[in-house]
Design an enzyme around this catalytic site. Structure first.
Site, PDB file in Angstrom:
ATOM      1  N   LYS A  22       0.827  -1.198   0.000  1.00  0.00           N
ATOM      2  CA  LYS A  22       0.000   0.000   0.000  1.00  0.00           C
ATOM      3  C   LYS A  22       0.869   1.258   0.000  1.00  0.00           C
ATOM      4  CE  LYS A  22      -3.019   0.471   3.611  1.00  0.00           C
ATOM      5  NZ  LYS A  22      -3.555   1.799   3.979  1.00  0.00           N
ATOM      6  N   ARG A  27       2.944   6.030  -3.303  1.00  0.00           N
ATOM      7  CA  ARG A  27       4.071   6.875  -3.708  1.00  0.00           C
ATOM      8  C   ARG A  27       4.324   6.789  -5.203  1.00  0.00           C
ATOM      9  NH1 ARG A  27       3.915   5.726   1.565  1.00  0.00           N
ATOM     10  NH2 ARG A  27       5.163   6.963   3.020  1.00  0.00           N
ATOM     11  N   GLY A  94      -5.258   8.113   5.230  1.00  0.00           N
ATOM     12  CA  GLY A  94      -4.410   9.158   5.812  1.00  0.00           C
ATOM     13  C   GLY A  94      -3.190   9.416   4.934  1.00  0.00           C
ATOM     14  N   ASP A 316       1.702  -0.495  12.122  1.00  0.00           N
ATOM     15  CA  ASP A 316       0.489  -1.079  11.532  1.00  0.00           C
ATOM     16  C   ASP A 316       0.284  -2.534  11.940  1.00  0.00           C
ATOM     17  OD1 ASP A 316      -0.059   1.309  10.284  1.00  0.00           O
ATOM     18  OD2 ASP A 316       0.886   0.742   8.388  1.00  0.00           O
ATOM     19  N   LYS A 343      -5.220   6.484  14.612  1.00  0.00           N
ATOM     20  CA  LYS A 343      -5.202   5.761  13.334  1.00  0.00           C
ATOM     21  C   LYS A 343      -6.625   5.689  12.779  1.00  0.00           C
ATOM     22  CE  LYS A 343      -0.838   5.032  12.889  1.00  0.00           C
ATOM     23  NZ  LYS A 343      -0.125   5.632  11.773  1.00  0.00           N
ATOM     24  N   ARG A 347      -7.218   2.654  18.007  1.00  0.00           N
ATOM     25  CA  ARG A 347      -6.923   1.220  17.979  1.00  0.00           C
ATOM     26  C   ARG A 347      -6.696   0.639  19.379  1.00  0.00           C
ATOM     27  NH1 ARG A 347      -3.515   0.839  12.254  1.00  0.00           N
ATOM     28  NH2 ARG A 347      -5.421   0.686  11.011  1.00  0.00           N
ATOM     29  N   ARG A 391      -7.714  -3.026   9.909  1.00  0.00           N
ATOM     30  CA  ARG A 391      -6.748  -3.874  10.610  1.00  0.00           C
ATOM     31  C   ARG A 391      -7.351  -4.502  11.876  1.00  0.00           C
ATOM     32  NH1 ARG A 391      -2.379  -2.890   7.339  1.00  0.00           N
ATOM     33  NH2 ARG A 391      -1.941  -0.711   6.923  1.00  0.00           N
TER      34      ARG A 391
HETATM   35  C1  S3P Z   1       2.275   5.098   6.303  1.00  0.00           C
HETATM   36  C2  S3P Z   1       2.800   5.537   7.483  1.00  0.00           C
HETATM   37  C3  S3P Z   1       2.265   5.191   8.809  1.00  0.00           C
HETATM   38  C4  S3P Z   1       1.328   3.984   8.710  1.00  0.00           C
HETATM   39  C5  S3P Z   1       0.365   4.099   7.562  1.00  0.00           C
HETATM   40  C6  S3P Z   1       1.127   4.182   6.254  1.00  0.00           C
HETATM   41  C7  S3P Z   1       2.890   5.530   5.042  1.00  0.00           C
HETATM   42  O1  S3P Z   1       1.548   6.291   9.317  1.00  0.00           O
HETATM   43  O2  S3P Z   1       0.614   3.839   9.917  1.00  0.00           O
HETATM   44  O3  S3P Z   1      -0.495   2.985   7.519  1.00  0.00           O
HETATM   45  O4  S3P Z   1       2.595   4.941   3.981  1.00  0.00           O
HETATM   46  O5  S3P Z   1       3.677   6.476   5.084  1.00  0.00           O
HETATM   47  P1  S3P Z   1       2.277   7.455  10.181  1.00  0.00           P
HETATM   48  O6  S3P Z   1       3.287   8.052   9.316  1.00  0.00           O
HETATM   49  O7  S3P Z   1       1.192   8.415  10.524  1.00  0.00           O
HETATM   50  O8  S3P Z   1       2.821   6.755  11.381  1.00  0.00           O
END
Ligand code: S3P
Length: 432
Positions: A22, A27, A94, A316, A343, A347, A391
């Site tokens: 993911k 990216r 997010g 995660d 999150k 969680r 999750r």
């Molecule tokens: C992610 C960073 C993490 C992770 C999210 C994916 C990413 O979040 O929990 O599922 O792809 O950069 P945080 O950067 O907020 O810790």
């Protein structure tokens, strides 16, 4: 609301392939949309989150073609995005909202970014702060929550000391740094996943790393180059199957083509420290990312404590570890993980509530939880409320496999946020 019933299993056997990672898919999609020309991304994640990113990049003017899990994105260069007349929808993601904020901060137009109810409750101040410092004008509900309105600007490079260890914040600033004059640097308080750095390099940006500080050079009149890339399978999804297979002595599974970037494999070290039988086979490097197969057999898990700098490296995976706690010898204790409360759901609260529903002994703390091990008694099947969090749903589906009696996951389809065919794959491998 779709419910899924999980029946007790005897063991897991067989092979499986996971959706593309993911984090990497997000990216590649964003950078491909900024490159000049067509990139091909194979084994792109099936996750709803990554398709939110693709839809946003499409609304910003990139041409996106999807054929099964191959995605072709045609970008018109770093200055080629155009404003979208409707709000960009990050859905539940997010990563989409925070990373895209970095890109939008450097555009010559204003954008509106929104998301679902859960995403609208997640803190955005952490990216708003540094992006404002770079020169973007950003408005947000209560100055912290989506919807966001981002008026892009000619950005200036900053040196940013991150107060929290977050790959998303680091990435937002690095992506904005592409559009800034000069060199932008980000210092991390603890290591986090480095997919943005690797992907930026892959697309032709100049990146330097000195200890925990990462520097990106503004592109100026330079370009990003379109690429042809393969996304490895998602280790964070593999973890549900590693956990499930570990529960039963007769399990024997092979997970093909899993991303093993060292900033993600702390979870494998932790499984090893618990006595899990996980073997890495055929490790190879692919476009800066490490990839291999994972052979997993059943094992008696010891349990343990997770804390400090370990936490951002397996953030995660904590829901699955906590839900495994009652099946371990010493239980699982998680400390220094207050981030878990912001999150896709809170969680810590969701884990404590659902573990208790299954009869586990749990102590909930502000920054984590302590879950008693096997001695506190066997879990019993229960009705699980995942609070819309993929999750949590998947972690309890796995816990249900070794419980007494069936477990019902309410609102089970939320797993599709990261793993659309999770239940089919679990049912295929689990023998009862
Ligand atoms: C992610 C960073 C993490 C992770 C999210 C994916 C990413 O979040 O929990 O599922 O792809 O950069 P945080 O950067 O907020 O810790």
């Amino acid at each position: 609301m779709k419910r899924e019933t999980i029946h007790p299993a005897k063991h897991l056997t067989g092979g499986l392939e996971l959706p593309g990672d993911k984090s990497i898919s997000h990216r590649y999609a964003m950078l491909a949309a900024l490159a000049e020309g067509t990139s091909e991304v194979r084994h792109f994640s099936a996750a709803a989150d990554c398709h939110s990113t693709l839809a946003c990049m499409g609304s910003l003017g990139a041409e996106v073609r999807i054929e099964k899990d191959t995605v072709r994105v045609t970008g018109r260069g770093t200055r080629g995005l155009r404003s979208s007349w409707r709000a960009l929808d990050a859905g539940n993601s997010g990563t989409t909202m925070r990373l895209l904020s970095g890109i939008l901060a450097g555009q010559e137009f204003t954008s509106k970014l929104t998301g679902d109810d859960s995403l609208q409750k997640r803190p955005m101040k952490r990216v708003i702060g540094p992006l404002r410092e770079m020169g973007a004008e950003i408005r947000a509900r209560e100055d912290n929550f989506a919807p966001l309105e981002i008026r892009g600007a000619r950005l200036k490079a900053i040196g940013y000391q991150m107060p929290i260890a977050s790959a998303q914040v680091k990435s937002a600033v690095l992506l904005a740094g592409l559009f800034a004059d000069g060199v932008t640097s980000v210092a991390e308080p603890a290591g986090t996943r480095d997919h943005t750095e690797l992907a930026l390099e892959e697309f032709g940006a100049t990146i330097e790393k000195h200890g925990r500080t990462i520097r990106v050079h503004g592109l100026g009149s330079g370009k990003l180059t379109p690429r042809s890339l393969d996304v490895p399978g998602d280790l964070s999804s593999a973890v549900f199957f590693i956990a499930a297979a570990s529960l039963f002595p007769d399990s024997n599974i092979l997970i093909h083509n899993v991303g093993l970037n060292p900033t993600r494999t702390a979870i494998l070290d932790f499984f090893a420290s618990m006595g899990a039988a996980v073997q890495i086979l055929g490790l190879k490097s692919s476009q800066g990312e490490l990839v291999g197969d994972l052979a997993v057999k059943g094992a008696s898990l010891k349990g343990g404590v997770l804390r400090g700098d370990q936490i951002p490296l397996l953030i995660d995976e904590l829901p699955m570890l906590a839900a495994l706690g009652p099946y371990t010898e010493e239980g699982i204790e998680i400390r220094d993980a207050a981030e878990l409360r912001v999150k896709e759901s809170d969680r810590i609260a969701a884990l404590a509530e659902n573990l208790r529903r299954m009869g586990a002994k749990v102590e909930e703390r502000p920054d984590g939880l302590k879950v008693e091990g096997r001695r506190a008694g066997r879990l019993r099947g229960a009705e699980i409320e995942p609070r819309g969090d993929h999750r949590i749903a998947m972690a309890f589906a796995v816990a249900g496999l070794a419980a007494e009696g069936p477990t019902v996951i309410r609102d089970a389809h939320c797993a599709g946020v990261s793993f659309p065919n999770f239940y089919q794959e679990l049912n295929r491998l689990a023998e009862s």
